[in-house]
Design an enzyme around this catalytic site. Structure first.
Site, PDB file in Angstrom:
ATOM      1  N   ASP A  62       8.889   6.883   7.841  1.00  0.00           N
ATOM      2  CA  ASP A  62       9.688   5.663   7.802  1.00  0.00           C
ATOM      3  C   ASP A  62       9.360   4.791   6.602  1.00  0.00           C
ATOM      4  O   ASP A  62       9.673   3.610   6.579  1.00  0.00           O
ATOM      5  CB  ASP A  62       9.460   4.858   9.083  1.00  0.00           C
ATOM      6  CG  ASP A  62       7.965   4.638   9.353  1.00  0.00           C
ATOM      7  OD1 ASP A  62       7.148   4.963   8.466  1.00  0.00           O
ATOM      8  OD2 ASP A  62       7.611   4.154  10.444  1.00  0.00           O
ATOM      9  N   HIS A  88       4.451   5.408   7.584  1.00  0.00           N
ATOM     10  CA  HIS A  88       3.694   6.289   8.484  1.00  0.00           C
ATOM     11  C   HIS A  88       3.805   7.736   8.027  1.00  0.00           C
ATOM     12  O   HIS A  88       4.844   8.158   7.523  1.00  0.00           O
ATOM     13  CB  HIS A  88       4.182   6.134   9.923  1.00  0.00           C
ATOM     14  CG  HIS A  88       3.921   4.773  10.484  1.00  0.00           C
ATOM     15  ND1 HIS A  88       4.911   3.847  10.662  1.00  0.00           N
ATOM     16  CD2 HIS A  88       2.770   4.198  10.889  1.00  0.00           C
ATOM     17  CE1 HIS A  88       4.384   2.733  11.157  1.00  0.00           C
ATOM     18  NE2 HIS A  88       3.081   2.919  11.304  1.00  0.00           N
ATOM     19  N   SER A  93      -5.386   1.374  12.694  1.00  0.00           N
ATOM     20  CA  SER A  93      -4.098   0.868  13.169  1.00  0.00           C
ATOM     21  C   SER A  93      -3.160   2.028  13.462  1.00  0.00           C
ATOM     22  O   SER A  93      -3.582   3.082  13.921  1.00  0.00           O
ATOM     23  CB  SER A  93      -3.520  -0.117  12.145  1.00  0.00           C
ATOM     24  OG  SER A  93      -3.463   0.461  10.845  1.00  0.00           O
TER      25      SER A  93
END
Length: 250
Positions: A181, A184, A10
């Site tokens: 964040d 990530h 992802s």
């Protein structure tokens, strides 16, 4: 044909070329293997399983030598009241990952696999970003549960795995320096993952070895067209020089 390493996952995979671990692998293996990015931000293990045969067709001329797989960060997002969204219950997540591993293993006898478990989460930082999009914030505890489930599956199936949840939290002040964040990876977080991947590749008893220092170099022979040496009596073969010199990559 050169060996192929496929990064499949992802957003942590899709964004891995942003000052990240995918870019570093491409740099180190530039004349040794093709690093192929198959990252899909927002995907969970269910969508990955649905598409795995399209991403890795069994009739491909060349099958990958290595597939690095990461799913779980979106699976562990709490369920949305609408019933939509990326949440995958833990038991279903485990079975999805099992089926993905079985499929990738079936591609060829030479195809190796490394699974990445969930990274930790800085809940406060993630909440600031999640609220902007109306998402339900995930928690570090739930990320741990999915991480451990992935690692247990890998142990059961004898698949190489990297415990990102634990590795990143060994770094001092990891919440502020390893995550952009809240979820990530930052440059420092990517450095940790890169070192863990190279450690696995170095220690794996795979034949042939997929460790970058052990692999053959494309067009590594000496040539009269190389840069002339300072004494003017020969040339310098730069085919396997580290760049920049002096950096300890692993």
């Amino acid at each position: 044909m050169r060996p192929q390493f496929v990064l499949f996952g992802s957003s942590i995979v899709q964004h891995s070329y942003y000052e990240g671990w995918g870019a570093t692998l491409s740099h180190l293996y530039a004349r040794k293997a093709d690093i192929i990015l198959r990252g899909y931000a927002g995907w969970n293990s269910s969508r990955a399983l649905q598409c795995v045969d399209k991403i890795f067709p069994k009739n491909a001329i060349e099958q990958p030598s290595l597939v690095i797989v990461y799913f779980g960060g979106n699976d562990c997002i709490p369920p949305h009241p609408s019933g939509l969204g990326p949440h995958v219950p833990l038991g279903e997540y485990i079975e999805n990952m099992r089926k993905i591993a079985i499929y990738i293993k079936s591609l060829s006898e030479k195809t190796r696999i490394i699974f990445l478990s969930n990274p930790p989460i800085n809940e406060e930082l993630l909440k600031q970003h999640s609220d902007e999009f109306g998402l339900i914030p995930r928690t570090n505890e739930v990320s741990r549960i999915y991480s451990e489930a992935c690692l247990e599956l890998c142990q059961e199936m004898k698949i190489k795995a990297i415990d990102m949840w634990s590795a990143i939290q060994k770094k001092d002040d990891w919440k502020n320096v390893c995550l952009i964040d809240g979820v990530h990876l930052s440059t420092e977080g990517s450095e940790i993952l890169r070192k863990e991947i190279l450690k696995v590749l170095k220690e794996a008893e795979w034949e042939p070895s997929l460790y970058w220092k052990s692999m053959a170099v494309d067009f590594g022979e000496d040539s009269p067209y190389d840069i002339v040496s300072p004494d003017g009596k020969g040339t310098i073969n730069y085919s396997d020089f580290p760049f920049p010199q002096g950096v300890e990559w692993d």
